[in-house]
Write an enzyme that holds these catalytic residues in place. Structure first.
Site, PDB file in Angstrom:
ATOM      1  N   GLU A  33      48.750  32.408  45.432  1.00 30.95           N
ATOM      2  CA  GLU A  33      47.405  32.891  45.753  1.00 30.95           C
ATOM      3  C   GLU A  33      46.414  31.733  45.896  1.00 30.95           C
ATOM      4  O   GLU A  33      45.547  31.758  46.759  1.00 30.95           O
ATOM      5  CB  GLU A  33      46.912  33.891  44.694  1.00 30.95           C
ATOM      6  CG  GLU A  33      47.636  35.224  44.733  1.00 30.95           C
ATOM      7  CD  GLU A  33      47.462  35.969  46.053  1.00 30.95           C
ATOM      8  OE1 GLU A  33      46.500  35.710  46.792  1.00 30.95           O
ATOM      9  OE2 GLU A  33      48.331  36.815  46.366  1.00 30.95           O
ATOM     10  N   TYR A 116      39.209  38.559  43.600  1.00 34.10           N
ATOM     11  CA  TYR A 116      40.366  38.861  44.447  1.00 34.10           C
ATOM     12  C   TYR A 116      41.665  38.334  43.812  1.00 34.10           C
ATOM     13  O   TYR A 116      42.650  39.056  43.659  1.00 34.10           O
ATOM     14  CB  TYR A 116      40.209  38.264  45.870  1.00 34.10           C
ATOM     15  CG  TYR A 116      41.555  38.176  46.523  1.00 34.10           C
ATOM     16  CD1 TYR A 116      42.148  39.312  47.034  1.00 34.10           C
ATOM     17  CD2 TYR A 116      42.280  36.977  46.522  1.00 34.10           C
ATOM     18  CE1 TYR A 116      43.434  39.273  47.549  1.00 34.10           C
ATOM     19  CE2 TYR A 116      43.563  36.924  47.021  1.00 34.10           C
ATOM     20  CZ  TYR A 116      44.135  38.072  47.542  1.00 34.10           C
ATOM     21  OH  TYR A 116      45.414  38.040  48.013  1.00 34.10           O
ATOM     22  N   ASP A 134      40.121  41.275  50.066  1.00 40.99           N
ATOM     23  CA  ASP A 134      40.028  39.975  50.746  1.00 40.99           C
ATOM     24  C   ASP A 134      39.566  40.233  52.183  1.00 40.99           C
ATOM     25  O   ASP A 134      39.201  41.358  52.533  1.00 40.99           O
ATOM     26  CB  ASP A 134      41.376  39.226  50.701  1.00 40.99           C
ATOM     27  CG  ASP A 134      42.408  39.851  51.625  1.00 40.99           C
ATOM     28  OD1 ASP A 134      42.195  41.016  52.062  1.00 40.99           O
ATOM     29  OD2 ASP A 134      43.410  39.192  51.925  1.00 40.99           O
TER      30      ASP A 134
END
Ligand code: SF4
Length: 350
Positions: A33, A116, A134
């Protein structure tokens, strides 16, 4: 069938096989991520495999040296991500005995982790019912519900989070989150969305109202700041002078060259004076009459116009403060911003 079920069914059939989707290890999910923030999946793949091979667990990342991490990160940009990655790995390894936090509320406190990323880790690794929002999710939701609230306004952020939370599957939050992002990446794309292949087309208000091209709505971006940088690439035989960038500015911790900033059409004479003042024990033996290379480099809020001058010197040049004298052959071992790498490549130095 509800929207969440439709999306999950579609996802299970159409999803791309990406390495971070085949694990529930929170460390690897977190790594992926952070790498994927502001980075395309195709580019992120190489970096993910580089980082998981070099640092297969959080302890090895914590114990690694920061310069090496920055070097491995080179080319991805936004270097604060790499520094936060290292700081967080150290925190987990040394303060939490190597155990990754398991709940959204703890994950979001980690450095470099926003709502997020925390929702992505909490749902993918621990199946916590937290909806991700997102860029892809903003686009899908704004079209699905034909919303004209700007996605980058305070009101918009709250509204879209509530919408995503409302749609989220409580039983399969991990699959739902993956599904809605995948729909945005593969079908509900920014330009020319593939509505005829969309599993939720029958429920899409923007499709029905013909407003797809106007969604999502965004407030105008903040203006970019223009910075002019004239680099003095100081060389003495097989040696070259690099500078470590410190302080709270772009490229913190990376290496570039000595420079003069923000003087329009800086002349050779001014650059020579700057070199003499910075390295008073040296003597300039040659300097190009004009910059050898010029580039325009765009960062998120800055436009950089960079010019590079080659300066040959004799006499004594030594490490001083942020400046280091290194062997030219060694320069590829230093983490440099993409702009500097481009110059080094274009001049055959790497
Ligand atoms: Fe996006 Fe088109 Fe699907 Fe609507 S129908 S969600 S605009 S791809």
């Amino acid at each position: 069938m509800d929207i969440d079920e439709q999306l999950i069914l579609w996802y299970l059939k159409e999803k791309r096989d990406l390495p971070w989707r085949n694990t529930t290890d929170p460390y690897k999910i977190w790594l992926s991520e952070i790498i994927l923030q502001q980075t395309r999946v195709s580019q992120g793949l190489d970096y993910y495999s580089k980082f998981t091979s070099a640092y297969p667990n959080v302890g090895l990342l914590a114990e690694a040296n920061e310069e090496e991490i920055l070097k491995n990160w080179q080319g991805l940009g936004y270097y604060s991500r790499a520094r936060n990655l290292h700081a967080t790995a150290k925190y987990i390894h040394y303060e939490l005995n190597g155990v990754f936090p398991k709940e959204y509320d703890s994950i979001i406190k980690l450095k470099g982790v926003g709502p997020y990323t925390a929702a992505a880790i909490a749902s993918f690794a621990f199946k916590e019912a937290k909806a991700v929002v997102d860029g892809n999710v903003y686009r899908v939701l704004s079209r699905l519900f034909d919303i004209d609230t700007p996605i980058n306004s305070t009101e918009g952020k709250k509204l879209f989070q509530e919408l995503a939370d409302g749609l989220l599957s409580r039983e399969k939050p991990d699959l739902f989150n993956q599904a809605i992002m995948e729909l945005g990446a593969l079908v509900c794309t920014p330009k020319k969305p593939l509505c005829l292949h969309c599993p939720v087309q029958g429920k899409c208000s923007a499709f029905e109202n013909g407003s797809i091209a106007d969604r999502p709505l965004k407030l105008k971006k903040t203006k970019q700041v223009l910075r002019r940088i004239d680099y003095a690439v100081i060389e003495k035989g097989a040696e070259i002078v690099v500078r470590k960038r410190e302080g709270r500015d772009i490229w913190q911790g990376l290496y570039d060259f000595a420079s003069v900033e923000n003087q329009k059409d800086l002349e050779q004479e001014s650059l020579s004076n700057y070199v003499r003042e910075t390295f008073p024990e040296s003597k300039i033996t040659s300097i190009s009459s004009a910059p050898e290379k010029s580039y325009t480099h765009l960062l998120s809020h800055q436009k950089i116009e960079a010019r590079f001058w080659r300066v040959q010197v004799s006499g004594t040049i030594e490490d001083a403060g942020v400046y280091r004298v290194i062997a030219k052959d060694d320069i590829d071992n230093y983490a440099v911003p993409r702009l500097i790498h481009r110059f080094l490549e274009d001049t055959g130095m790497v």
